[in-house]
Design a protein around this motif. Structure first.
Motif, PDB file in Angstrom:
ATOM      1  N   PRO A 132      -9.167  -8.094 -38.196  1.00  0.00           N
ATOM      2  CA  PRO A 132      -7.899  -8.660 -38.652  1.00  0.00           C
ATOM      3  C   PRO A 132      -6.941  -7.612 -39.205  1.00  0.00           C
ATOM      4  O   PRO A 132      -7.341  -6.504 -39.562  1.00  0.00           O
ATOM      5  CB  PRO A 132      -8.347  -9.613 -39.761  1.00  0.00           C
ATOM      6  N   GLY A 133      -5.661  -8.004 -39.268  1.00  0.00           N
ATOM      7  CA  GLY A 133      -4.688  -7.195 -39.981  1.00  0.00           C
ATOM      8  C   GLY A 133      -3.532  -6.704 -39.143  1.00  0.00           C
ATOM      9  O   GLY A 133      -3.604  -6.630 -37.910  1.00  0.00           O
ATOM     10  N   ALA A 134      -2.412  -6.395 -39.835  1.00  0.00           N
ATOM     11  CA  ALA A 134      -1.220  -5.759 -39.255  1.00  0.00           C
ATOM     12  C   ALA A 134      -0.648  -6.550 -38.091  1.00  0.00           C
ATOM     13  O   ALA A 134      -0.291  -5.994 -37.058  1.00  0.00           O
ATOM     14  CB  ALA A 134      -1.534  -4.328 -38.833  1.00  0.00           C
ATOM     15  N   SER A 135      -0.540  -7.866 -38.281  1.00  0.00           N
ATOM     16  CA  SER A 135       0.022  -8.728 -37.233  1.00  0.00           C
ATOM     17  C   SER A 135      -0.715  -8.541 -35.905  1.00  0.00           C
ATOM     18  O   SER A 135      -0.115  -8.454 -34.843  1.00  0.00           O
ATOM     19  CB  SER A 135       1.521  -8.455 -37.060  1.00  0.00           C
ATOM     20  N   THR A 136      -2.035  -8.458 -35.981  1.00  0.00           N
ATOM     21  CA  THR A 136      -3.005  -8.275 -34.891  1.00  0.00           C
ATOM     22  C   THR A 136      -2.981  -6.878 -34.281  1.00  0.00           C
ATOM     23  O   THR A 136      -3.736  -6.596 -33.347  1.00  0.00           O
ATOM     24  CB  THR A 136      -2.866  -9.327 -33.751  1.00  0.00           C
ATOM     25  N   ASN A 137      -2.185  -5.969 -34.824  1.00  0.00           N
ATOM     26  CA  ASN A 137      -2.103  -4.626 -34.245  1.00  0.00           C
ATOM     27  C   ASN A 137      -3.376  -3.812 -34.446  1.00  0.00           C
ATOM     28  O   ASN A 137      -3.643  -2.876 -33.678  1.00  0.00           O
ATOM     29  CB  ASN A 137      -0.909  -3.867 -34.817  1.00  0.00           C
ATOM     30  N   ILE A 138      -4.170  -4.146 -35.476  1.00  0.00           N
ATOM     31  CA  ILE A 138      -5.454  -3.445 -35.654  1.00  0.00           C
ATOM     32  C   ILE A 138      -6.382  -3.784 -34.497  1.00  0.00           C
ATOM     33  O   ILE A 138      -7.018  -2.900 -33.898  1.00  0.00           O
ATOM     34  CB  ILE A 138      -6.089  -3.800 -37.014  1.00  0.00           C
ATOM     35  N   GLY A 139      -6.458  -5.060 -34.159  1.00  0.00           N
ATOM     36  CA  GLY A 139      -7.284  -5.473 -33.022  1.00  0.00           C
ATOM     37  C   GLY A 139      -6.814  -4.855 -31.724  1.00  0.00           C
ATOM     38  O   GLY A 139      -7.621  -4.396 -30.902  1.00  0.00           O
TER      39      GLY A 139
ATOM     40  N   TRP B  34     -15.981  -9.032 -27.703  1.00  0.00           N
ATOM     41  CA  TRP B  34     -14.827  -9.939 -27.712  1.00  0.00           C
ATOM     42  C   TRP B  34     -14.120  -9.771 -29.047  1.00  0.00           C
ATOM     43  O   TRP B  34     -14.562 -10.270 -30.074  1.00  0.00           O
ATOM     44  CB  TRP B  34     -15.322 -11.371 -27.528  1.00  0.00           C
ATOM     45  N   ILE B  35     -13.006  -9.037 -29.065  1.00  0.00           N
ATOM     46  CA  ILE B  35     -12.274  -8.782 -30.301  1.00  0.00           C
ATOM     47  C   ILE B  35     -11.456 -10.013 -30.684  1.00  0.00           C
ATOM     48  O   ILE B  35     -10.741 -10.579 -29.855  1.00  0.00           O
ATOM     49  CB  ILE B  35     -11.332  -7.571 -30.144  1.00  0.00           C
ATOM     50  N   VAL B  36     -11.592 -10.410 -31.931  1.00  0.00           N
ATOM     51  CA  VAL B  36     -10.758 -11.474 -32.514  1.00  0.00           C
ATOM     52  C   VAL B  36      -9.937 -10.829 -33.627  1.00  0.00           C
ATOM     53  O   VAL B  36     -10.503 -10.351 -34.606  1.00  0.00           O
ATOM     54  CB  VAL B  36     -11.615 -12.624 -33.076  1.00  0.00           C
ATOM     55  N   PRO B  37      -8.607 -10.787 -33.508  1.00  0.00           N
ATOM     56  CA  PRO B  37      -7.799 -10.052 -34.487  1.00  0.00           C
ATOM     57  C   PRO B  37      -7.493 -10.845 -35.751  1.00  0.00           C
ATOM     58  O   PRO B  37      -6.444 -10.661 -36.369  1.00  0.00           O
ATOM     59  CB  PRO B  37      -6.528  -9.737 -33.694  1.00  0.00           C
ATOM     60  N   TYR B  38      -8.418 -11.717 -36.145  1.00  0.00           N
ATOM     61  CA  TYR B  38      -8.292 -12.511 -37.363  1.00  0.00           C
ATOM     62  C   TYR B  38      -9.641 -12.574 -38.057  1.00  0.00           C
ATOM     63  O   TYR B  38     -10.681 -12.263 -37.461  1.00  0.00           O
ATOM     64  CB  TYR B  38      -7.795 -13.930 -37.054  1.00  0.00           C
ATOM     65  N   VAL B  39      -9.634 -13.038 -39.304  1.00  0.00           N
ATOM     66  CA  VAL B  39     -10.878 -13.132 -40.068  1.00  0.00           C
ATOM     67  C   VAL B  39     -11.790 -14.203 -39.480  1.00  0.00           C
ATOM     68  O   VAL B  39     -11.336 -15.123 -38.797  1.00  0.00           O
ATOM     69  CB  VAL B  39     -10.593 -13.443 -41.555  1.00  0.00           C
ATOM     70  N   ALA B  40     -13.072 -14.085 -39.770  1.00  0.00           N
ATOM     71  CA  ALA B  40     -14.035 -15.088 -39.329  1.00  0.00           C
ATOM     72  C   ALA B  40     -13.785 -16.406 -40.047  1.00  0.00           C
ATOM     73  O   ALA B  40     -13.376 -16.440 -41.202  1.00  0.00           O
ATOM     74  CB  ALA B  40     -15.449 -14.594 -39.606  1.00  0.00           C
ATOM     75  N   GLY B  41     -14.025 -17.505 -39.338  1.00  0.00           N
ATOM     76  CA  GLY B  41     -13.938 -18.824 -39.944  1.00  0.00           C
ATOM     77  C   GLY B  41     -12.635 -19.555 -39.723  1.00  0.00           C
ATOM     78  O   GLY B  41     -12.540 -20.753 -40.017  1.00  0.00           O
TER      79      GLY B  41
ATOM     80  N   ALA C 226      -5.979 -12.637 -27.570  1.00  0.00           N
ATOM     81  CA  ALA C 226      -4.625 -12.353 -28.040  1.00  0.00           C
ATOM     82  C   ALA C 226      -3.849 -13.650 -28.206  1.00  0.00           C
ATOM     83  O   ALA C 226      -4.133 -14.647 -27.541  1.00  0.00           O
ATOM     84  CB  ALA C 226      -3.915 -11.443 -27.045  1.00  0.00           C
ATOM     85  N   GLU C 227      -2.870 -13.606 -29.107  1.00  0.00           N
ATOM     86  CA  GLU C 227      -1.998 -14.768 -29.272  1.00  0.00           C
ATOM     87  C   GLU C 227      -0.564 -14.300 -29.445  1.00  0.00           C
ATOM     88  O   GLU C 227      -0.218 -13.201 -29.025  1.00  0.00           O
ATOM     89  CB  GLU C 227      -2.510 -15.676 -30.398  1.00  0.00           C
ATOM     90  N   ASN C 228       0.268 -15.147 -30.040  1.00  0.00           N
ATOM     91  CA  ASN C 228       1.707 -14.896 -30.069  1.00  0.00           C
ATOM     92  C   ASN C 228       2.088 -13.498 -30.525  1.00  0.00           C
ATOM     93  O   ASN C 228       2.980 -12.878 -29.952  1.00  0.00           O
ATOM     94  CB  ASN C 228       2.399 -15.913 -30.989  1.00  0.00           C
ATOM     95  N   ALA C 229       1.437 -12.996 -31.583  1.00  0.00           N
ATOM     96  CA  ALA C 229       1.837 -11.706 -32.146  1.00  0.00           C
ATOM     97  C   ALA C 229       1.771 -10.609 -31.096  1.00  0.00           C
ATOM     98  O   ALA C 229       2.768  -9.952 -30.786  1.00  0.00           O
ATOM     99  CB  ALA C 229       0.964 -11.364 -33.346  1.00  0.00           C
TER     100      ALA C 229
END
Length: 323
Positions: A68-75, A33-40, A92-95
């Motif tokens: 995380p990173g690049a407006s979620t484009n890394i994820g 389960w990819i989360v395109p943001y930092v933990a926490g 995924a979210e808005n980005a």
């Protein structure tokens, strides 16, 4: 004789069965389960709570992978390089869903066709907050103050292209005001500077900001949703205050690579909808001020594309470009 042998072989296969391996029911191994943001952060906490609630019924671990990173484009890049077998999904979210296709001139994916839409999760309300010493105590006073001090008021956000950034750009357009954007690397440092008075205002998602709102460290002026937020029922909406089109939120859902097996999509969607009814998840959603949006993959796709069109117009008007 040849015909006899063929019939004999067919009979033996019927009697003893084929040696072809039986198809294994999905899932037969852990799901990433990819989360395109930092933990926490709010997104990560939401993912972990849902994964924990889904795992017992799903029968396999759901392993959180923070990219995380690049407006979620890394994820998104990691997701798109994965096999579309149902064993890699992304929150995924808005980005990724709504903004990036308008903000990046050379985006290497198309949200309308390059994702498998599994299911919406819901949305974090976004609120306009100010430092307690800021002169404006209402939205009307905020607009009047900004107009009386052109180019003097700045606002914080967790970063360029974030839902918070675009929510303020939407409000600016509807109110006819100009406040200067100060992007940070995450919600925490942005909130810290608003609480400290270094930057007077921001659009704040309730997942990150509800505790500091309730503590009085910032003052909330309005909620950017069509109806009042259950977590802050005393706070008016922008629509109530005359800004009917200021609807903005951090929108979340699960996607996979294009071409995921239908049975995998159906299973994860069913488990996701069920998990959103689990008592621990319901409690967390309430604490976050999070509005659940259970439904089918088709519901998620239709809502995402409709919201993408709406935000495309807003982004083009604002002239926001990230490359």
């Amino acid at each position: 004789m040849k015909r006899f042998l063929q019939l004999l072989a067919a009979g033996l296969m019927l009697a003893f069965g084929s040696h072809a391996p039986a198809q294994t029911a999905y899932p037969s191994q852990p799901v990433r389960w990819i989360v395109p943001y930092v933990a926490g952060g709010g997104t990560d906490n939401l993912a972990r709570a849902l994964a924990e609630a889904m795992q017992p019924s799903l029968g396999q671990p759901l392993i959180i992978d923070n990219r995380p990173g690049a407006s979620t484009n890394i994820g998104v890049s990691v997701l798109m390089q994965s096999k579309p077998d149902g064993y890699t999904i992304m929150q995924a979210e808005n980005a990724a869903l709504l903004f990036n296709e308008y903000m990046f001139a050379k985006l290497p994916y198309k949200p309308a066709s390059d994702f498998t839409y599994i299911g919406a999760i819901g949305r974090f309300p976004v609120a306009l907050v100010v430092h307690p010493d800021f002169p404006a105590k209402t939205v009307a006073e905020f607009v009047s103050y900004v107009k009386a001090h052109p180019d003097k008021v700045s606002y914080a956000s967790p970063g360029n292209g974030s839902p918070h950034h675009m929510a303020m750009e939407l409000f600016k357009q509807k109110a006819g005001i100009n406040v200067q954007h100060v992007p940070y690397k995450g919600a925490a440092p942005a909130m810290t500077d608003v609480m400290g008075g270094q930057v007077p205002t921001m659009m704040l998602d309730l997942a990150s900001g509800l505790p500091i709102i309730k503590s009085g460290k910032v003052r909330v002026l309005a909620i950017a949703l069509p109806q009042r937020a259950g977590a802050l029922p005393e706070v008016p909406t922008f629509a109530e205050l005359g800004f009917k089109d200021v609807n903005a939120y951090a929108f979340h859902g699960l996607i996979g690579p294009s071409g995921m097996p239908p049975e995998a999509v159906a299973r994860i969607n069913a488990e996701l909808n069920k998990a959103m009814q689990a008592p621990k998840v319901v409690k967390l959603f309430s604490e976050f001020g999070f509005e659940a949006l259970p439904g089918t993959p088709q519901d998620f796709y239709k809502l995402s594309r409709a919201e993408s069109e709406r935000w495309g117009r807003i982004i083009k008007t604002a002239g926001v470009q990230l490359d």
